[in-house]
Design a protein around this motif. Structure first.
Motif, short mmCIF file in Angstrom:
data_model
loop_
_atom_site.label_atom_id
_atom_site.label_comp_id
_atom_site.label_asym_id
_atom_site.label_seq_id
_atom_site.Cartn_x
_atom_site.Cartn_y
_atom_site.Cartn_z
N MET A 211 13.69 58.64 44.96
CA MET A 211 15.29 57.92 44.09
C MET A 211 15.19 56.74 43.91
SD MET A 211 17.36 59.85 42.26
CE MET A 211 17.22 61.83 42.13
N LYS A 212 15.49 55.60 43.10
CA LYS A 212 15.49 53.99 43.00
C LYS A 212 16.65 54.30 44.19
CE LYS A 212 15.29 52.42 39.55
NZ LYS A 212 15.53 51.54 38.16
N LYS A 213 17.07 52.85 44.91
CA LYS A 213 18.49 52.79 45.06
C LYS A 213 18.64 51.67 43.74
CE LYS A 213 20.02 50.05 48.75
NZ LYS A 213 20.48 49.40 50.02
N PHE A 214 20.19 51.21 44.50
CA PHE A 214 20.83 51.12 42.90
C PHE A 214 21.25 49.68 43.53
CE2 PHE A 214 25.17 49.00 42.15
CZ PHE A 214 25.08 48.99 40.75
N VAL A 215 20.49 48.83 42.50
CA VAL A 215 20.48 47.16 42.97
C VAL A 215 21.67 46.24 42.33
CG1 VAL A 215 19.21 44.96 43.80
CG2 VAL A 215 18.21 46.92 44.02
N PHE A 216 22.26 45.67 42.70
CA PHE A 216 23.50 44.87 42.14
C PHE A 216 23.18 43.22 41.92
CE2 PHE A 216 27.38 42.48 41.27
CZ PHE A 216 27.71 43.01 39.55
N GLU A 217 22.38 42.97 40.31
CA GLU A 217 22.00 41.64 41.01
C GLU A 217 22.30 40.19 41.32
OE1 GLU A 217 19.72 41.41 37.04
OE2 GLU A 217 18.36 43.16 37.23
N LEU A 218 23.79 40.65 41.03
CA LEU A 218 24.84 39.75 41.59
C LEU A 218 26.04 39.85 42.51
CD1 LEU A 218 26.13 39.29 37.52
CD2 LEU A 218 24.91 38.27 38.54
N GLU A 219 25.05 40.58 43.41
CA GLU A 219 26.44 41.10 44.91
C GLU A 219 26.28 39.10 45.12
OE1 GLU A 219 27.47 43.51 46.85
OE2 GLU A 219 26.92 44.04 45.41
N LYS A 220 24.91 38.45 45.50
CA LYS A 220 25.52 37.39 46.22
C LYS A 220 27.24 36.48 45.35
CE LYS A 220 21.56 35.83 48.09
NZ LYS A 220 19.97 34.85 48.27
N LEU A 221 26.73 36.83 44.09
CA LEU A 221 27.73 36.44 43.23
C LEU A 221 28.88 36.67 43.35
CD1 LEU A 221 29.15 34.04 41.45
CD2 LEU A 221 28.78 35.40 39.63
N LEU A 222 29.28 38.55 43.50
CA LEU A 222 30.93 39.11 44.05
C LEU A 222 31.08 38.61 45.53
CD1 LEU A 222 32.46 41.35 43.37
CD2 LEU A 222 30.63 43.29 44.50
N ASP A 223 30.33 38.28 46.75
CA ASP A 223 30.73 37.96 47.67
C ASP A 223 31.14 36.88 47.70
OD1 ASP A 223 29.41 40.38 48.77
OD2 ASP A 223 27.60 39.19 49.35
N LEU A 224 30.79 35.42 47.12
CA LEU A 224 31.19 34.55 46.82
C LEU A 224 32.43 34.52 46.51
CD1 LEU A 224 30.46 31.10 47.07
CD2 LEU A 224 29.74 31.45 44.63
N ARG A 225 32.76 35.08 45.46
CA ARG A 225 34.28 34.64 44.36
C ARG A 225 35.14 36.04 45.58
NH1 ARG A 225 33.85 34.14 39.57
NH2 ARG A 225 32.33 32.41 39.19
N LYS A 226 34.42 36.85 46.68
CA LYS A 226 35.33 37.57 47.42
C LYS A 226 35.46 37.12 48.74
CE LYS A 226 37.09 40.57 50.04
NZ LYS A 226 38.68 41.69 49.40
N TYR A 227 35.77 35.81 48.88
CA TYR A 227 34.94 34.90 49.65
C TYR A 227 35.65 33.76 49.02
CZ TYR A 227 34.74 30.76 53.02
OH TYR A 227 34.67 29.60 54.00
N GLU A 228 36.04 33.47 48.51
CA GLU A 228 36.48 32.56 47.56
C GLU A 228 38.79 33.06 47.78
OE1 GLU A 228 35.04 31.56 43.60
OE2 GLU A 228 33.53 30.25 44.73
N GLN A 229 38.30 34.12 47.17
CA GLN A 229 39.76 35.13 47.18
C GLN A 229 40.07 35.31 47.99
OE1 GLN A 229 39.55 39.21 45.46
NE2 GLN A 229 41.69 39.54 46.26
N ASP A 230 39.58 35.44 49.33
CA ASP A 230 40.27 35.60 50.90
C ASP A 230 40.71 33.74 51.33
OD1 ASP A 230 39.20 37.98 51.02
OD2 ASP A 230 37.75 37.65 52.11
N GLN A 231 39.38 33.42 51.03
CA GLN A 231 40.24 31.67 51.27
C GLN A 231 41.49 31.19 50.44
OE1 GLN A 231 38.72 29.32 53.83
NE2 GLN A 231 37.57 31.76 53.92
N ALA A 232 41.62 31.65 49.02
CA ALA A 232 42.85 31.28 48.55
C ALA A 232 43.84 32.50 48.75
CB ALA A 232 42.77 31.51 47.15
N GLN A 233 44.03 32.96 49.58
CA GLN A 233 44.77 34.46 49.96
C GLN A 233 45.22 33.55 51.36
OE1 GLN A 233 43.68 38.51 51.25
NE2 GLN A 233 45.55 39.33 50.50
N ILE A 234 44.73 32.86 52.01
CA ILE A 234 44.65 32.08 53.68
C ILE A 234 46.20 30.81 52.93
CG2 ILE A 234 43.62 30.57 55.04
CD1 ILE A 234 41.75 32.98 55.74
N GLU A 235 45.05 30.27 52.17
CA GLU A 235 45.59 28.91 51.24
C GLU A 235 47.50 29.56 50.76
OE1 GLU A 235 45.01 25.90 52.18
OE2 GLU A 235 43.67 26.73 53.14
#
Length: 140
Positions: free
Chosen positions: A1-25
């Motif tokens: 079976m093939k494993k699911f790979v999301f090509e924009l995972e790094k972008l998703l992580d970056l957006r999550k980081y930006e959201q966390d930083q905005a929440q902290i601010e």
């Protein structure tokens, strides 16, 4: 079976980081606003306590000191009110940034969920085809 790979995972992580930083601010801005409100509440308590102490005073010196203190409280209150207005503006700006960051993160997250659903459907179809091929080969 093939494993699911999301090509924009790094972008998703970056957006999550930006959201966390905005929440902290945003949290910091709300905390600053609360601190100013606590200062205003303390001034109100001091004003009430001084008013209570000066009630019924006949000593001119004590009355004059109370009036000077009232003037001091008024000046401090005006300063804190100005600070509060500025803090509210900053809080609203931070809230808008947080909302924007959250929307960006959610849009990428939904894209990932849709791609995962498509991946699962393709996997089910591939399994069904493989089973059909096995059954067909067995009975032919």
């Amino acid at each position: 079976m093939k494993k699911f790979v999301f090509e924009l995972e790094k972008l998703l992580d970056l957006r999550k980081y930006e959201q966390d930083q905005a929440q902290i601010e945003l949290g910091k801005a709300v905390q600053a606003e609360q601190k100013i409100q606590e200062g205003l509440d303390e001034l109100a308590r001091q004003y009430a306590a001084t008013k209570k102490l000066s009630r019924g005073q006949t000593d001119f010196s004590a009355i004059a000191q109370a009036q000077q203190f009232y003037q001091f409280i008024k000046v401090q209150q005006e300063k804190l009110m100005n600070d509060m207005a500025m803090a509210k503006i900053v809080t609203e700006e931070k809230r808008a940034l947080f909302n924007a960051a959250m929307q960006k993160h959610e849009s990428i997250k939904k894209l990932k969920e849709r791609q995962f659903a498509i991946f699962k459907d393709e996997q089910k179809k591939a399994e069904a085809k493989a089973l059909d091929d096995i059954v067909t080969a067995k009975y032919n």
